[in-house]
Write a protein that holds these residues in place. Structure first.
Motif, PDB file in Angstrom:
ATOM      1  N   ALA A  35      35.696  16.760 105.851  1.00  0.00           N
ATOM      2  CA  ALA A  35      34.651  17.235 106.766  1.00  0.00           C
ATOM      3  C   ALA A  35      33.636  16.127 107.022  1.00  0.00           C
ATOM      4  CB  ALA A  35      33.959  18.468 106.181  1.00  0.00           C
ATOM      5  N   LEU A  36      33.230  15.415 105.966  1.00  0.00           N
ATOM      6  CA  LEU A  36      32.295  14.309 106.144  1.00  0.00           C
ATOM      7  C   LEU A  36      32.919  13.178 106.954  1.00  0.00           C
ATOM      8  CD1 LEU A  36      30.628  14.152 102.607  1.00  0.00           C
ATOM      9  CD2 LEU A  36      29.681  15.097 104.712  1.00  0.00           C
ATOM     10  N   ALA A  37      34.196  12.903 106.705  1.00  0.00           N
ATOM     11  CA  ALA A  37      34.881  11.880 107.492  1.00  0.00           C
ATOM     12  C   ALA A  37      34.956  12.284 108.965  1.00  0.00           C
ATOM     13  CB  ALA A  37      36.286  11.643 106.934  1.00  0.00           C
ATOM     14  N   GLY A  38      35.223  13.582 109.225  1.00  0.00           N
ATOM     15  CA  GLY A  38      35.243  14.068 110.603  1.00  0.00           C
ATOM     16  C   GLY A  38      33.880  13.963 111.255  1.00  0.00           C
ATOM     17  N   LEU A  39      32.824  14.263 110.493  1.00  0.00           N
ATOM     18  CA  LEU A  39      31.468  14.090 111.003  1.00  0.00           C
ATOM     19  C   LEU A  39      31.223  12.644 111.411  1.00  0.00           C
ATOM     20  CD1 LEU A  39      28.463  14.901 111.407  1.00  0.00           C
ATOM     21  CD2 LEU A  39      28.138  14.428 108.959  1.00  0.00           C
ATOM     22  N   GLY A  40      31.635  11.717 110.552  1.00  0.00           N
ATOM     23  CA  GLY A  40      31.444  10.302 110.869  1.00  0.00           C
ATOM     24  C   GLY A  40      32.169   9.890 112.126  1.00  0.00           C
ATOM     25  N   LEU A  41      33.411  10.355 112.265  1.00  0.00           N
ATOM     26  CA  LEU A  41      34.170   9.998 113.467  1.00  0.00           C
ATOM     27  C   LEU A  41      33.551  10.627 114.707  1.00  0.00           C
ATOM     28  CD1 LEU A  41      36.620   8.411 114.420  1.00  0.00           C
ATOM     29  CD2 LEU A  41      37.988  10.475 114.122  1.00  0.00           C
ATOM     30  N   ALA A  83      31.864  29.790 111.266  1.00  0.00           N
ATOM     31  CA  ALA A  83      30.843  30.792 111.602  1.00  0.00           C
ATOM     32  C   ALA A  83      29.476  30.130 111.785  1.00  0.00           C
ATOM     33  CB  ALA A  83      30.781  31.856 110.511  1.00  0.00           C
ATOM     34  N   LEU A  84      29.126  29.228 110.883  1.00  0.00           N
ATOM     35  CA  LEU A  84      27.821  28.569 110.976  1.00  0.00           C
ATOM     36  C   LEU A  84      27.762  27.605 112.163  1.00  0.00           C
ATOM     37  CD1 LEU A  84      27.069  27.828 107.215  1.00  0.00           C
ATOM     38  CD2 LEU A  84      26.131  29.652 108.643  1.00  0.00           C
ATOM     39  N   GLY A  85      28.911  27.078 112.566  1.00  0.00           N
ATOM     40  CA  GLY A  85      28.945  26.154 113.691  1.00  0.00           C
ATOM     41  C   GLY A  85      29.227  26.807 115.022  1.00  0.00           C
ATOM     42  N   SER A  86      29.185  28.147 115.082  1.00  0.00           N
ATOM     43  CA  SER A  86      29.553  28.865 116.312  1.00  0.00           C
ATOM     44  C   SER A  86      28.641  28.534 117.486  1.00  0.00           C
ATOM     45  CB  SER A  86      29.529  30.378 116.061  1.00  0.00           C
ATOM     46  OG  SER A  86      30.520  30.754 115.135  1.00  0.00           O
ATOM     47  N   VAL A  87      27.430  28.099 117.196  1.00  0.00           N
ATOM     48  CA  VAL A  87      26.476  27.810 118.279  1.00  0.00           C
ATOM     49  C   VAL A  87      26.966  26.668 119.151  1.00  0.00           C
ATOM     50  CG1 VAL A  87      24.103  27.139 118.794  1.00  0.00           C
ATOM     51  CG2 VAL A  87      24.580  28.630 116.857  1.00  0.00           C
ATOM     52  N   THR A  88      27.675  25.707 118.561  1.00  0.00           N
ATOM     53  CA  THR A  88      28.063  24.516 119.324  1.00  0.00           C
ATOM     54  C   THR A  88      29.555  24.199 119.272  1.00  0.00           C
ATOM     55  OG1 THR A  88      27.481  23.169 117.388  1.00  0.00           O
ATOM     56  CG2 THR A  88      25.814  23.396 119.111  1.00  0.00           C
ATOM     57  N   ARG A  89      30.339  24.906 118.493  1.00  0.00           N
ATOM     58  CA  ARG A  89      31.763  24.554 118.451  1.00  0.00           C
ATOM     59  C   ARG A  89      32.461  25.012 119.722  1.00  0.00           C
ATOM     60  NH1 ARG A  89      35.176  28.920 117.233  1.00  0.00           N
ATOM     61  NH2 ARG A  89      34.124  30.670 116.211  1.00  0.00           N
ATOM     62  N   SER A  90      33.459  24.257 120.150  1.00  0.00           N
ATOM     63  CA  SER A  90      34.258  24.632 121.316  1.00  0.00           C
ATOM     64  C   SER A  90      35.696  24.918 120.943  1.00  0.00           C
ATOM     65  CB  SER A  90      34.219  23.500 122.360  1.00  0.00           C
ATOM     66  OG  SER A  90      34.896  22.347 121.888  1.00  0.00           O
ATOM     67  N   LEU A 139      23.312  18.768 111.010  1.00  0.00           N
ATOM     68  CA  LEU A 139      23.115  17.555 111.818  1.00  0.00           C
ATOM     69  C   LEU A 139      24.018  17.564 113.043  1.00  0.00           C
ATOM     70  CD1 LEU A 139      21.949  14.685 112.194  1.00  0.00           C
ATOM     71  CD2 LEU A 139      23.814  13.850 110.738  1.00  0.00           C
ATOM     72  N   ALA A 140      25.273  17.943 112.853  1.00  0.00           N
ATOM     73  CA  ALA A 140      26.219  17.981 113.973  1.00  0.00           C
ATOM     74  C   ALA A 140      25.779  18.981 115.029  1.00  0.00           C
ATOM     75  CB  ALA A 140      27.622  18.322 113.456  1.00  0.00           C
ATOM     76  N   VAL A 141      25.363  20.173 114.597  1.00  0.00           N
ATOM     77  CA  VAL A 141      24.899  21.194 115.546  1.00  0.00           C
ATOM     78  C   VAL A 141      23.677  20.699 116.308  1.00  0.00           C
ATOM     79  CG1 VAL A 141      23.874  23.493 115.724  1.00  0.00           C
ATOM     80  CG2 VAL A 141      25.869  23.138 114.261  1.00  0.00           C
ATOM     81  N   THR A 200      30.323  18.800 116.173  1.00  0.00           N
ATOM     82  CA  THR A 200      30.675  19.960 115.342  1.00  0.00           C
ATOM     83  C   THR A 200      32.178  20.151 115.274  1.00  0.00           C
ATOM     84  OG1 THR A 200      28.609  21.013 116.022  1.00  0.00           O
ATOM     85  CG2 THR A 200      30.269  22.412 115.000  1.00  0.00           C
ATOM     86  N   ASP A 201      32.869  19.975 116.394  1.00  0.00           N
ATOM     87  CA  ASP A 201      34.319  20.156 116.425  1.00  0.00           C
ATOM     88  C   ASP A 201      35.024  19.150 115.519  1.00  0.00           C
ATOM     89  OD1 ASP A 201      34.360  22.291 118.374  1.00  0.00           O
ATOM     90  OD2 ASP A 201      33.789  20.799 119.854  1.00  0.00           O
ATOM     91  N   TYR A 202      34.573  17.917 115.542  1.00  0.00           N
ATOM     92  CA  TYR A 202      35.187  16.900 114.681  1.00  0.00           C
ATOM     93  C   TYR A 202      35.016  17.269 113.207  1.00  0.00           C
ATOM     94  CZ  TYR A 202      36.068  13.632 118.500  1.00  0.00           C
ATOM     95  OH  TYR A 202      36.550  13.036 119.637  1.00  0.00           O
TER      96      TYR A 202
END
Length: 625
Positions: free
Chosen positions: A189-195, A18-25, A259-261, A106-108
């Motif tokens: 989630a943090l690992a996905g952010l890093g990738l 929900a919070l990432g809806s602005v940029t998630r695909s 940060l991701a958004v 954001t997706d990662y």
């Protein structure tokens, strides 16, 4: 208990989505599939890796297996688990170029969170799903298991008030809540952010993305070390520092999401302006362009809402791909442009309210439901799952779990599992064939969904086969599924009947009967004159709502060439007459009359634009509706 664990595990992912809806695909349903892949696929790989490592070390060194397992729990196992959980993302970044380009940071992060929560849920299920007889009710709609540090299954109320709640939390003997964060979700989630940073960033800065992955592995190891060891002095101080950082881990995930958004918005800033063909006419002409799709979604929910949401996500995927390779338009782009034209052509309630579209709404066909053999098989698989994990998962009804673990019933359950493995293997083969044959419309996420289902089904088949072998060698239903191995420690605590039922659950979820339950009535020609390939590509992205969208666009005046009914008049008098007629039609749609200032505003917006009557109506509705 089990239902509460499922709600808690899914809720954390839904919060982030929900919070990432602005940029998630990526779709929410795909995130839930990723959670199941984390539970089954990643759980099975971690099990194989940890069993293989500990057995090999014990054989080479001659040490006792128990000592090897204890040491591995805070040295090697955390790194195995974190790498296994991020492995699907690594494979996507390495092998799936199309999907990699269609994702933002954001997706990662979101997919990593989903995989992590699935892994945590599997551990919780293996440990506690068969312990309903030991549970007592708490005062907040949840349950506790009696022990010095009792596991707590939080009620729905406390779960909804918790940020990233775990499937199971710990309470002290006074009933005060202990750790209440889903650690596996946060770590992955943090690992996905890093990738995501490694994939989407450029230059040496991308190497900073390795830091979150490294932190997740180290913190996991430190957490396990603190559980199995008692230290003092400097080591105790280091452990206290790590614990303090772990207490703010949920907020680190929130910071990572922000940060991701922000990075994704930066990546997309120029793509939006440079690719106006991806924007609908209504969005282009409205001052509140961001709300246009929301209004479109309200025209005829749920089909119009589903079409709007899927279009927004697919368009964002195209923009990410263009941001990565501006000179190489993805195949998905042409389909998204066509969908934008269809939305413009169907931007009215009249277009969506027709008998043809009403006939496209899915309905439950009871005749097919009770006669289709696939539905019958699916429901048979679901019966023991419902009895054990839902009906029998409370203290008052725990006798149901005891009954399913009794010798006679357990034999029948093992027999059912053997048949389910055969059926699941056949379905898995069909699914793998469809992955190669199906036209996915250029949308990498559709391929990902099929791949996730394959991984879940394969892991369920493998796990079910192992559990059946264990049962056939004499282990009773209430016996242990395997000797302890970290998740494997969780699997070591699991009853064999739970392991078998979890395998059945994987097959039950992954191979539903689908269209045998939902029947679409009606008929007629949809998008006459359109190429079949184009229809399939739109349907691959929008699903059933894509068929409805094409029907609505025909009713609204969309032609096979992507144009509109009628040509704009050439002389000024005819243009004024056309505008007045369009305003009157729009007023009937709006249910009110436009005032003088609003009419003048309409004339200014359409002046020298060459709009047709239908386009003017859509413009008025989008501006004043």
């Amino acid at each position: 208990m089990v239902v509460l664990m499922i709600i808690a595990a899914c809720y954390g992912v839904l919060q982030l989505a929900a919070l990432g809806s602005v940029t998630r695909s990526i779709r929410v349903t795909t995130l839930l599939l990723a959670a199941m892949a984390g539970a089954y696929g990643c759980g099975m790989l971690a099990l194989i890796g940890e069993i293989g490592y500990t057995r090999m070390v014990a054989m080479i060194t001659g040490d006792q297996l128990y000592d090897v397992i204890r040491t591995a729990s805070h040295t090697v196992d955390p790194f195995i688990e974190e790498l296994v959980k991020v492995l699907p993302l690594i494979l996507i970044a390495w092998l799936a170029r199309q999907l990699r380009q269609q994702w933002g940071v954001t997706d990662y992060l979101l997919v990593g969170a989903a995989i992590g929560t699935g892994f945590a849920w599997m551990e919780a299920m293996l440990r506690f799903a068969g312990d309903a007889s030991r549970a007592i009710s708490d005062n907040a709609g949840g349950f506790l298991l009696l022990s010095l540090s009792p596991p707590q299954f939080a009620g729905i109320g406390p779960t909804l008030l918790t940020w990233l709640p775990p499937p199971v939390r710990t309470a002290d003997i006074l009933g005060l809540a202990g750790a209440s964060v889903n650690l596996h979700l946060a770590w992955t989630a943090l690992a996905g952010l890093g990738l995501g940073l490694v994939v989407r960033m450029r230059g040496p800065w991308r190497l900073l993305g390795l830091l979150p992955l490294l932190y997740a592995c180290i913190d996991h190891a430190v957490n396990n070390y603190a559980i199995v060891s008692v230290q003092d002095g400097f080591v105790e101080w280091l452990l206290s520092v790590a614990e303090a950082l772990r207490n703010v881990l949920p907020f680190l995930v929130l910071v990572g999401l922000v940060l991701a958004v922000g990075i994704d918005l930066f990546l997309l800033r120029d793509v939006r302006r440079a690719n106006l063909q991806l924007i609908t006419t209504a969005e282009r002409n409205s001052k509140a362009g961001a709300l246009v799709l929301f209004r479109y979604a309200t025209l005829a929910p749920p089909l119009s809402a589903l079409a709007a949401i899927r279009f927004a996500l697919a368009r964002r995927s195209v923009r990410y791909a263009l941001a990565a390779r501006p000179d190489d338009p993805p195949p998905l782009q042409a389909t998204v442009v066509e969908i934008a034209a269809l939305i413009d052509a169907s931007f009215s309630r009249q277009a969506w309210h027709s008998q043809q579209i009403k006939d496209l709404r899915p309905t439950i066909d009871l005749a097919k439901l009770i006669t289709n053999w696939r539905v019958i098989v699916w429901l048979i698989l679901g019966v023991p799952l419902f009895l054990y994990f839902v009906l029998g998962a409370t203290p008052a009804t725990s006798g149901v779990q005891d009954l399913l673990g009794s010798p006679v019933i357990f034999v029948a359950l093992v027999t059912l599992t053997v048949l389910a493995i055969g059926y699941g293997g056949w379905q898995l083969g069909r699914l793998m064939i469809s992955l190669r044959q199906r036209d996915h419309g250029g949308w990498g996420e559709d391929v990902l969904r099929t791949g996730l289902r394959i991984s879940i089904g394969a892991a369920a088949l493998l796990g079910g086969s192992g559990a059946v072998v264990r049962a056939l060698t004499g282990t009773p239903g209430h016996g242990r599924a395997i000797y302890t191995f970290h998740i494997l420690e969780a699997l070591g605590e699991a009853l064999l009947v739970v392991a078998i039922l979890m395998a059945l659950a994987g097959l039950f979820i992954m191979f539903p009967p689908g269209g045998a339950v939902l029947a679409v009535a009606g008929g007629g020609t949809v998008a006459s004159g359109a190429a079949v390939a184009g229809i399939l590509k739109i349907a691959a992205i929008l699903g059933l709502s894509g068929i409805a969208l094409m029907a609505a666009s025909q009713r609204g005046g969309h032609s096979s060439g992507g144009g509109r009914k009628g040509e704009p008049p050439r002389n000024n008098q005819a243009q004024n007459k056309q505008a007045d007629s369009a305003i009157k039609s729009a007023e009937r749609e709006l249910g009110r009359r436009l005032d003088k200032d609003e009419k003048q505003r309409v004339h200014r917006m359409i002046s020298k634009q060459g709009y047709t009557r239908d386009e003017i109506i859509d413009l008025i509705l989008s501006e004043f509706g």
